[in-house]
Structures are given as C-alpha cells and as structure tokens.
Scaffold this active site. Structure first.
Site, PDB file in Angstrom:
ATOM      1  N   TYR A  77     101.731 -14.015 -51.322  1.00  0.00           N
ATOM      2  CA  TYR A  77     101.090 -13.683 -50.047  1.00  0.00           C
ATOM      3  C   TYR A  77     102.070 -12.833 -49.226  1.00  0.00           C
ATOM      4  CZ  TYR A  77      98.941 -14.860 -45.494  1.00  0.00           C
ATOM      5  OH  TYR A  77      98.360 -14.821 -44.261  1.00  0.00           O
ATOM      6  N   ASP A  99     102.484 -22.404 -53.568  1.00  0.00           N
ATOM      7  CA  ASP A  99     101.439 -22.171 -52.570  1.00  0.00           C
ATOM      8  C   ASP A  99     100.094 -22.294 -53.287  1.00  0.00           C
ATOM      9  OD1 ASP A  99      99.552 -21.168 -50.807  1.00  0.00           O
ATOM     10  OD2 ASP A  99     100.821 -19.540 -50.071  1.00  0.00           O
ATOM     11  N   LYS A 144      92.112 -22.299 -44.554  1.00  0.00           N
ATOM     12  CA  LYS A 144      91.151 -21.720 -45.494  1.00  0.00           C
ATOM     13  C   LYS A 144      90.095 -22.752 -45.894  1.00  0.00           C
ATOM     14  CE  LYS A 144      93.822 -18.173 -45.075  1.00  0.00           C
ATOM     15  NZ  LYS A 144      94.953 -17.869 -45.932  1.00  0.00           N
TER      16      LYS A 144
HETATM   17  C1  LIG Z   1      96.145 -17.464 -45.617  1.00  0.00           C
HETATM   18  C2  LIG Z   1      97.241 -17.791 -46.544  1.00  0.00           C
HETATM   19  C3  LIG Z   1      98.470 -18.215 -46.056  1.00  0.00           C
HETATM   20  C4  LIG Z   1      98.789 -18.287 -44.582  1.00  0.00           C
HETATM   21  O1  LIG Z   1      98.011 -19.229 -43.932  1.00  0.00           O
HETATM   22  P1  LIG Z   1      97.707 -19.132 -42.344  1.00  0.00           P
HETATM   23  O2  LIG Z   1      97.073 -20.439 -42.071  1.00  0.00           O
HETATM   24  O3  LIG Z   1      96.800 -17.965 -42.180  1.00  0.00           O
HETATM   25  O4  LIG Z   1      99.023 -18.938 -41.669  1.00  0.00           O
HETATM   26  C5  LIG Z   1      99.448 -18.521 -46.985  1.00  0.00           C
HETATM   27  N1  LIG Z   1      99.239 -18.418 -48.294  1.00  0.00           N
HETATM   28  C6  LIG Z   1      98.061 -18.007 -48.805  1.00  0.00           C
HETATM   29  C7  LIG Z   1      97.888 -17.930 -50.275  1.00  0.00           C
HETATM   30  C8  LIG Z   1      97.022 -17.678 -47.944  1.00  0.00           C
HETATM   31  O5  LIG Z   1      95.883 -17.255 -48.451  1.00  0.00           O
END
Ligand SMILES: *Cc1c(COP(=O)(O)O)cnc(C)c1O
Length: 387
Positions: free
Chosen positions: A108, A180, A205
């Site tokens: 990311y 992640d 998300k």
């Molecule tokens: C959106 C996202 C993030 C960051 O998350 P936020 O809540 O927007 O700060 C980190 N890693 C991945 C894979 C993401 O899709």
C-alpha cells in the site's frame, strides 16, 4: 463454532454488554477512583485490561479487540485511529535505529512513503522485494534485518505471496513477519496460522463496511503482543468509541457481506475478461493472477477487489468511461456497500520490480450484479465513442 456464528457472538461477553445485545459506547477520558489505593492499583496494571484512563480503552474498545483477536487467532489486539496508523504503530513498536526491514514492492503506497520518509529519518533502512520472492527472501536478509512486511493480495496489483515460505526464512534468522491483511479481510486469510507474528487491518474497509469511519487494528501472537502493546501505548494511539461501535456492528454482518462482495466481484471480473477492450483481469481467483496457486492453497475466499488492464487506448477514453458510471463511484478505499472504481498507475510506486501498464481497480459493492454489468456495458459505449 463456524465463522458466521463467531461473527455474531465474539466481543459480546456479558461483562461488557450487561444484558444488552450490543456493547454500550463508553465516552470516557477520566476514570475516577474510589481511593488512592485504587488509583495505585490501576497504575500498577495499566498495561493490562483495567479502567485506567480513556486512552487505554474501555469495554467498547475491549469488545472489538476480543472479537478481532478471536477472528485472527491472535493473543491480543491494539486499536488505532486509522489503518495507516495501525501499520506505522506496529512498525514503530518493533524497529529501532540501525535496523533493516524488508518490504514487499506491492505494498500500500502510504506504507512505502512512511518507510522512505519517516523510518529512514530514524535510521531504519528499507529494502523492497519482489512480492513473488517466496523463500528467496532469505538472500535479502542481513544480521540486522528486524522484520519482513507482507501484504497479500497486493492492494493494486493483487499478487498473492507465499507467506509460509517467507515466514520460515524469517524465523530461521530471528526476524518477525508483519502482514497487512486488509485486502483479504479477516475472513479469507488467517496470516497468523501461516507464520505471521502480527496481522494488521484497516477496519475502515470491510469491517466497518459502510464507508463512514476510519479505524485500524494490529493483532499479535503471544510472543509479540507485549512489545506491540507497549509501543502502541508509548505513542498515544487511541480509537474513538463511536467508531469502535461501528466496527463491532460491521462485524456482525461481515460474513454475508463478504460472500456477496466475492460473488459479484467474480461475476464482474469474468464478464470483463470476455470483453474485447480488456487485455487482462487481475483477480486472485482467476488462474492468470500471480500467485493464484498460493491463493487456492492458503485462502478460503476472495473479496470485492480486482483490477482491469485495458488494451491500447487514449487516456480520455478511460475518463469518459469512468465519469459516466452510475453505480461505480470514483474514489479511494473499498469495503463499503457501494461499488467503486479507481484508476491507478502502480508503475510509479515500484522499485524492486517493474509494472508496465495502468490499471482500473473495481470494488464490487452490494448492488444487484445485473445493474452493475449494465453500467459497465454503457461505459464501454462511451469508451468506444471517445476513441
Ligand atoms: C486502506 C488501506 C490501508 C490504510 O487504511 P486507512 O484506514 O485508510 O488508513 C492500509 N492498507 C491497505 C491494504 C489498505 O487498503
């Protein structure tokens, strides 16, 4: 218990909910103690689960932590104000000046920026590696390599990584593995079962699921939880109780939502793959996605995301296609009930590998797939007219 049953029950312990179905939203900063002795007792146990000060959590946060730790099979969970804060918070808990870390080239982009700007300034060096490297990661490891960061599927490009192979190589050399897991959601992949030490989610998300809150979490195994907790508290991370409530509410319907997201995404991906304008579709469940075999081996499902590479075209044609969509909003993020589309060019955020073409990323929402396909079809009419 199976997964949908767990999603309904986790984090609803009677000590939190006192008979109500849902855990109350506790708004708290100060906790008032009965006595000096009570205060001293709380100070002594402040890194544990006692009411001490609002920043350290109340039952609203603890309920969400319990549910997430349970889902990921971890020893405990820390919460953060966003997914990115969870990533930077976890990284900061485990590195110090002089350390070296290995970061997947598919990461990311804001995570990359944090490494290149913030960690570098602190004397932590980052080497990016090919997401498909597998056990070859061993060759990049140095005596001072503290951790290997993984993300699978990659957020724009969808490579599935061989986490067990990477984790085995890391473990042999005493390095930790962070993952992640946002793109897979806590339902489709359990990184801790495949060798990771810490798993990170942007709850913003799929877990919140309604595009109305920012929140992050890091879930650690037994060996790393204490360091993660101390590092997180040290930096003053905290998660707002209303947002934790929204995440808990989102968890209850996560199972059926993910099933629907997955079904619709695959329907759209297959439909797009058959279109003459499309050069390539990247979806982990389709055989030509890098790491598809690993996805079949390690994952239990797909999510809402996939990307399309179009055949040669003028840039204006893409804008005409995307601007006119009725159901696909143009915007960042994903995981909400509404469909989204995002034009991207991963080439600019790669240093260890090359990426040739721009992509269009789709998030399949909960709308009826027929309406979405009709929308895509009309988009290709605008695309043709603009060529
Ligand atoms: C959106 C996202 C993030 C960051 O998350 P936020 O809540 O927007 O700060 C980190 N890693 C991945 C894979 C993401 O899709």
């Amino acid at each position: 218990m199976k997964r949908n049953t767990r999603l309904v029950r986790d984090g609803r312990g009677s000590d939190y909910a006192t008979g109500m179905v849902n855990v109350p939203v506790y708004h708290a900063s100060t906790i008032v103690f009965d006595s000096v002795a009570g205060l001293r007792e709380a100070v002594r146990h402040r890194n544990e689960r006692v009411l001490y000060y609002g920043r350290r959590g109340t039952p609203t946060q603890w309920a969400l932590c319990d549910a997430l730790a349970e889902l990921e099979g971890g020893a405990g969970c820390m919460l953060y104000g966003s997914g990115l804060a969870a990533i930077t918070g976890a990284l900061m808990a485990f590195v110090e000046a002089g350390d070296h870390i290995l970061m997947t080239d598919s990461v990311y982009e804001p995570t990359r920026t944090f490494c290149d700007l913030a960690l570098r300034k602190l004397g932590v060096e980052t080497t990016y590696y090919d997401p498909m490297i597998g056990s070859g990661i061993a060759e990049l490891m140095r005596p001072e390599t503290r951790l290997v960061f993984t993300e699978s599927p990659g957020s724009l490009t969808f490579e599935i990584q061989d986490l067990p192979a990477i984790a085995a190589a890391a473990r042999e050399r005493g390095a930790l593995v962070l993952n992640d897991n946002t793109c897979a959601s806590p339902l489709n992949f359990r990184p801790l079962d495949h060798g990771a030490d810490v798993v990170i989610h942007s709850l913003t998300k799929y877990v919140v699921g309604h595009s109305d809150a920012m929140l992050g979490a890091a879930i650690a195994n037994e060996a790393t939880l204490d360091r993660l907790r101390r590092g997180t508290f040290l930096h003053g991370h905290a998660a707002a109780p209303d947002d934790c409530y929204l995440a808990l509410r989102g968890l209850r319907s996560l199972g059926p939502r993910m099933e629907r997201h997955a079904q619709t995404a695959l329907t759209l991906a297959r439909w797009l793959k058959a279109r003459p304008e499309v050069a390539r579709v990247l979806h982990p469940a389709l055989p030509d996605c890098p790491g598809h075999e690993l996805w079949r081996r390690d994952f239990t499902g797909a999510s809402s995301l996939f990307a399309v590479q179009l055949k040669e075209h003028p840039e204006a044609a893409v804008a005409a296609m995307l601007d006119g969509y009725e159901h696909f909003g143009i915007g960042f993020s994903y995981g909400g009930f509404e469909s989204l589309v995002l034009p991207s060019n991963p080439a600019g955020a790669r240093t260890a590998t090359k990426w040739a073409a721009p992509l269009i990323r789709f998030h399949a929402g909960l709308e009826d797939p027929d309406d979405l396909i009709e929308d895509l079809e009309k988009g290709f009419e605008r695309f043709a007219a603009a060529r």
